[in-house]
Design a protein around this motif. Sequence first.
Motif, mmCIF file in Angstrom:
data_model
loop_
_atom_site.group_PDB
_atom_site.id
_atom_site.type_symbol
_atom_site.label_atom_id
_atom_site.label_comp_id
_atom_site.label_asym_id
_atom_site.label_seq_id
_atom_site.Cartn_x
_atom_site.Cartn_y
_atom_site.Cartn_z
ATOM 1 N N SER A 1 0.324 -3.333 -6.316
ATOM 2 C CA SER A 1 -1.053 -3.801 -6.130
ATOM 3 C C SER A 1 -1.251 -5.311 -6.238
ATOM 4 C CB SER A 1 -1.982 -3.121 -7.138
ATOM 5 O OG SER A 1 -1.624 -3.479 -8.467
ATOM 6 N N SER B 1 -7.460 -6.376 2.110
ATOM 7 C CA SER B 1 -6.365 -5.449 1.806
ATOM 8 C C SER B 1 -6.714 -4.371 0.787
ATOM 9 C CB SER B 1 -5.155 -6.238 1.281
ATOM 10 O OG SER B 1 -5.443 -6.796 -0.003
ATOM 11 N N LEU C 1 -6.106 -4.851 -2.249
ATOM 12 C CA LEU C 1 -5.141 -5.096 -3.316
ATOM 13 C C LEU C 1 -5.698 -6.105 -4.323
ATOM 14 C CD1 LEU C 1 -1.949 -5.457 -1.092
ATOM 15 C CD2 LEU C 1 -2.696 -3.414 -2.348
ATOM 16 N N ARG D 1 0.836 -1.207 0.000
ATOM 17 C CA ARG D 1 0.000 0.000 0.000
ATOM 18 C C ARG D 1 0.868 1.253 0.000
ATOM 19 N NH1 ARG D 1 -4.172 -1.824 4.781
ATOM 20 N NH2 ARG D 1 -5.793 -2.794 3.494
#
Length: 217
Positions: free
Chosen positions: A103, A149, A151, A98
């Motif tokens: 990513s 997350s 992500l 992050r």
Amino acid sequence: MRIFVVGANGRLGQRVVAEALRRGHEVTAFVRDPRAIVERPGLSVRIGAVADEPARVREAIAGHGAVLSALGNPLWLKGKRGPAIVAAAAGNLVAAMREQGVSRIVMPLAWGAGQSNAHASPLVRAAIRILIRRDYRDFDAAEEILARSGLAWTVAYFGRLTDAAPSSGWSVSAELRAPGQLAIARDDVAQFLVSAAEDDAFAGRRVVLSGASRRGT
């Protein structure tokens, strides 16, 4: 692509590094001990403990396009008494990604962990609950960290890892059901992990890896 590999010294990690290099990627192996790493074109080594040194993780992960995990716990079922590290590693990786704008992360977890537990056989669930609860709690926590997350994560469940030769008979399924063949070659898992980093088709998904059938090649 620049790929950041944690657990690169292990039997799976070594194969992940080799597969990514074979496909022409630049690879950073993040390891505690660099002595086991063989120098090769396209490979760089950064030293650190992914579960214990978040500052080193943040520094080393910058500039990469994807993170591949080849981490595992020293399973108590096999008499190995080291600490459970997968969830702590996942937390440090997510925080670093992050912060550094990375990513994509792909992480293999043992069948029966996380959301796959509800689809495992009663025998597998009993073994997890009675014999290897500590390790699977750690795997569960790691999956939860990835799922929350934000992500582009992928969790790949596998059965039993082997040192068999690579094959073309392994398969991947987005349906959470027991692997058709629990035994799967580490080389085959490495193929999937690198492919998943290259292609976002599996981003935000959990998949199941099945090994080649006994007659597969």
